[in-house]
Design an enzyme around this catalytic site. Structure first.
Site, PDB file in Angstrom:
ATOM      1  N   ALA A   1       2.234   3.064 -14.479  1.00 21.51           N
ATOM      2  CA  ALA A   1       2.535   4.404 -13.965  1.00 21.51           C
ATOM      3  C   ALA A   1       2.517   4.398 -12.448  1.00 21.51           C
ATOM      4  O   ALA A   1       1.467   4.199 -11.844  1.00 21.51           O
ATOM      5  CB  ALA A   1       1.523   5.407 -14.499  1.00 21.51           C
ATOM      6  N   PRO A   2       3.666   4.607 -11.820  1.00 22.60           N
ATOM      7  CA  PRO A   2       3.681   4.650 -10.353  1.00 22.60           C
ATOM      8  C   PRO A   2       2.936   5.877  -9.828  1.00 22.60           C
ATOM      9  O   PRO A   2       2.582   5.933  -8.667  1.00 22.60           O
ATOM     10  CB  PRO A   2       5.173   4.716 -10.009  1.00 22.60           C
ATOM     11  CG  PRO A   2       5.869   5.123 -11.267  1.00 22.60           C
ATOM     12  CD  PRO A   2       4.983   4.771 -12.415  1.00 22.60           C
TER      13      PRO A   2
ATOM     14  N   HIS B   1       4.327  16.223   4.018  1.00 25.80           N
ATOM     15  CA  HIS B   1       3.190  15.307   4.063  1.00 25.80           C
ATOM     16  C   HIS B   1       2.486  15.382   5.418  1.00 25.80           C
ATOM     17  O   HIS B   1       3.013  15.937   6.375  1.00 25.80           O
ATOM     18  CB  HIS B   1       3.657  13.865   3.822  1.00 25.80           C
ATOM     19  CG  HIS B   1       3.949  13.557   2.392  1.00 25.80           C
ATOM     20  ND1 HIS B   1       5.132  13.919   1.779  1.00 25.80           N
ATOM     21  CD2 HIS B   1       3.207  12.943   1.425  1.00 25.80           C
ATOM     22  CE1 HIS B   1       5.109  13.525   0.510  1.00 25.80           C
ATOM     23  NE2 HIS B   1       3.957  12.935   0.274  1.00 25.80           N
TER      24      HIS B   1
ATOM     25  N   GLY C   1     -10.167  -4.022  -9.685  1.00 26.00           N
ATOM     26  CA  GLY C   1      -9.940  -3.440  -8.360  1.00 26.00           C
ATOM     27  C   GLY C   1     -10.963  -2.359  -8.086  1.00 26.00           C
ATOM     28  O   GLY C   1     -10.692  -1.382  -7.393  1.00 26.00           O
TER      29      GLY C   1
ATOM     30  N   PHE D   1      -0.052   8.858 -11.096  1.00 24.56           N
ATOM     31  CA  PHE D   1      -0.946   9.360 -12.139  1.00 24.56           C
ATOM     32  C   PHE D   1      -1.253  10.852 -12.007  1.00 24.56           C
ATOM     33  O   PHE D   1      -2.011  11.395 -12.808  1.00 24.56           O
ATOM     34  CB  PHE D   1      -2.263   8.589 -12.128  1.00 24.56           C
ATOM     35  CG  PHE D   1      -2.213   7.301 -12.895  1.00 24.56           C
ATOM     36  CD1 PHE D   1      -2.110   7.316 -14.273  1.00 24.56           C
ATOM     37  CD2 PHE D   1      -2.256   6.078 -12.247  1.00 24.56           C
ATOM     38  CE1 PHE D   1      -2.062   6.128 -14.997  1.00 24.56           C
ATOM     39  CE2 PHE D   1      -2.206   4.891 -12.953  1.00 24.56           C
ATOM     40  CZ  PHE D   1      -2.106   4.913 -14.332  1.00 24.56           C
TER      41      PHE D   1
ATOM     42  N   LYS E   1       2.227   9.544   7.844  1.00 22.33           N
ATOM     43  CA  LYS E   1       3.061   8.838   6.867  1.00 22.33           C
ATOM     44  C   LYS E   1       4.197   8.117   7.582  1.00 22.33           C
ATOM     45  O   LYS E   1       4.840   8.672   8.469  1.00 22.33           O
ATOM     46  CB  LYS E   1       3.621   9.859   5.873  1.00 22.33           C
ATOM     47  CG  LYS E   1       4.340   9.248   4.678  1.00 22.33           C
ATOM     48  CD  LYS E   1       4.655  10.333   3.656  1.00 22.33           C
ATOM     49  CE  LYS E   1       5.458   9.762   2.497  1.00 22.33           C
ATOM     50  NZ  LYS E   1       4.769   8.659   1.814  1.00 22.33           N
TER      51      LYS E   1
END
Lengths: 257, 257, 257, 257
Positions: free
Chosen positions: C106-107, C136, C11, C109, C140
């Site tokens: 890992a959702p 945020h 990716g 990092f 979003k």
């Protein structure tokens, strides 16, 4: 149809200048008529028909640039530093001969930062204690920041004018530096932390309460609303204005009813 | 019917002691069997049948009080300061001869403060920069606070153990004190503000992110949950424990699934 | 001379992937041996001699990518979402047949965010009240954020396990929405503010004290230290680990002495 | 020798009243000449020679108390609620016949809170986004707090007057309540946490920057500086003033030079 305001940017290849070019371009009521670098001739300002000149150049060039603009009847919005008392005097003399022309010299275009400093100065006389914490990225060379020094000076001046005594402090036993630096008697603490950009907190305390005014600058984008406000307002403020707060409405409509 | 745990409080006329008396009284699972002042005889502890003795007296009395408790097979929860390395050694020797008896000596009973310090020490190795800001009422005589010094030491120790270099700092030009005091290399800033009680922020920064751990102590009431936790847990921790964190479960259940 | 660890990035043309390529390239102990886009053949991983494969692709591709890596004895560090319970089960079966191979899914990092969530879950049982505020940028689409929901679930689980009752709340008279959303009984408030990136505060309160754990994510750069930690640690964690906190040392060395 | 200002306190047995009695007593420039409870006759105000009457009674009594004061040429400083539009009108009519007499009706005497609200209203027009978080102890019955509602209304009014559009918000998918309550279009979030007293944050955001104005009220003591300011200033403000901010100098001296 509304007429667009013709704007020129000097220092257009610098980081701030390039941002300003983009911001003027994107504004529906402004027309970018010139974007000059350091080697471009100032005559272009006249031929392009600029009404407002934005100076984001270098201390060596800014005084001549602004003089040129004023002599040709153009307003100027200036973000460049290096304006000594002597230079300001000469500029005021020049403006005296050019009725209706306005110049704004703003050391800081971040609206939030300007408001934070003004609010801190306003509130300072009403509290027993005031301290300042400024937080920046760790690549910064000076501590405290210029904004923190300026804020402390204004806070100190406001307290002196209202006969407020120094904040209480019973510290007898301290590690060197723990209580921060003193700027006109106001404690200032400088934090340097990776990940941060530019941040400032003014803490005001009295029995039973605390008021905190915090400004976070995350990005150079924060200067653009202030630059645009300067461009749009400079014609209504003939003569010299130092500080963007001179263009802000700092008096609320009253909160009473 | 559950049996109540019989608890005695020493130093019951002091400010902390009086709070502890109230807290034990109010706890449904505890029974206050004695509340002694400095002139009351320690024999009362035995006749009253205390299982746990809470010592909130003075540095001059605490070692003897705890020795008395241990010699009579009672557990002790101690908030008094003055425990030198030598005193701790003597206490450990005494405890070696009294299997099953537990003593907790806690310089700080505020659960939030203990957790904040532990979290700061855990996180310290994972960040490029760490600084500490502590904020207190302006009648405090020392700067930085003892808690801030302790936190800085633990942060420094954790970073050293993980071979983390000192935080970056390009400051070349500074007003004296601006960058705070250094405790084992960690910058610590002390704010003194009317209206505040006792507060601490640990700021940790890395590229693109910041972690902030803040503890606010508004009131002496904040110590009581920790005192009660100590009373309820001391029997399960035979021997000497220094620091309330020894009784806390600092390992989460895992956040994975 | 230390041997470099050979790393491949899948990716590599995406935003996260491109950052990871730069981060691996810049790390003195790692060697980037392959940087593949969606149309590049996976065989390259073998021919390039990768020991660790970083998967930052899309939900549709990640399971096959990781299966390929495991089947060829390479460790995998995965940031892609889309791992259903069923997929995880199949992966565990595969790993059972490949002793010594590790996979980290890992959702999140950002080390600071992972630590903040773990600390909140640890502290939750020791306080009367817990609420979460997440802040945020206003572009979003969902509220609350996934991280806030996850944090609330872990907080709720920790409190349930310790038999802590719901936080007190005497609100009788409220404007719709004032008290936020409830996630497993924990109030969560979502702020959307221009200028912000991704921020979260967990507020814990008890009589007389407050503990606040705040994480600020200013920039995607914040994920890279976690990705590098995963790459460097995955070989020491055979089998499947979900959540970067599984690789962190969350137990302090003890603060006692 | 300076003459002391003779002050009477009505509602002297209430919590606020008792604090005011202490504060007036402690002030070197004021003389407490009467401290009346609900059953004491108002005539005492005249016989005691009060120049300023502080009303901290109940909604049922305040209008008559203030009318009595005004009719006898005394100034009044009022902290009691219950002043409907109709009552205010009647009071203004009364004051029209009593030149030189001043009345201050202040729903909030905490200087920091009054300043915070005024600053928020001033800043509101210069930012894209504004949200309010108020935090209180969990025994509070209403949400949002009255101060938060008032702040939101003033923020909304200032934005409407300057033609600022509603803050951006792309939320499409939300848990009920996550985005808070709306007061005149401004999102307001109410946190209820054990350990807190009364706190409020106004968050203002624009591209690249955030301004935060936070007020913490830790203790009823925070009202006294405002009450004293009212007592000392009321004679210089003939007629009716609603809101302590009417007595504050909210215009800074200018930050320019």
């Amino acid at each position: 149809m509304t007429e667009l305001l013709p704007v020129a940017v000097l220092g257009a290849r610098g980081r701030m200048g390039a941002e300003a070019v983009r911001a003027v371009d994107a504004a529906a009521d402004l027309e970018l008529v010139a974007a000059l670098g350091s080697s471009d001739p100032l005559d272009t300002l006249v031929s392009a028909g600029a009404r407002v000149v934005v100076d984001l150049t270098v201390p060596e060039a800014t005084a001549d640039n602004v003089a040129y603009a004023v002599e040709h009847g153009m307003h100027a919005v200036v973000g460049t530093t290096g304006w000594t008392a002597e230079r300001l005097e000469r500029l005021e003399a020049l403006l005296a001969g050019s009725a209706g022309t306005g110049v704004l010299i703003a050391p800081n275009f971040a609206l939030g930062s300007v408001l934070a400093t003004a609010f801190a100065a306003t509130a300072a006389r009403y509290f027993e204690s005031v301290e300042i914490i400024e937080l920046h990225h760790p690549d910064k060379a000076d501590a405290p920041s210029g904004t923190a020094v300026r804020t402390a000076q204004l806070v100190a001046r406001a307290r002196a004018a209202a006969d407020v005594p120094a904040g209480p402090d019973a510290t007898r036993d301290q590690l060197d530096g723990a209580r921060g630096a003193r700027v006109d008697g106001v404690p200032v603490h400088s934090v340097r932390l990776r990940g941060l950009t530019a941040h400032q907190e003014v803490l005001l305390g009295s029995p039973g309460e605390q008021l905190t005014i915090r400004h976070d600058s995350f990005d150079r984008a924060s200067f653009m609303p202030g630059v645009l406000l300067g461009i749009r307002s400079v014609a209504q403020h003939p003569g010299l204005t130092v500080g963007l707060d001179g263009y802000l409405d700092l008096q609320t409509g009253g909160t009473g009813r």
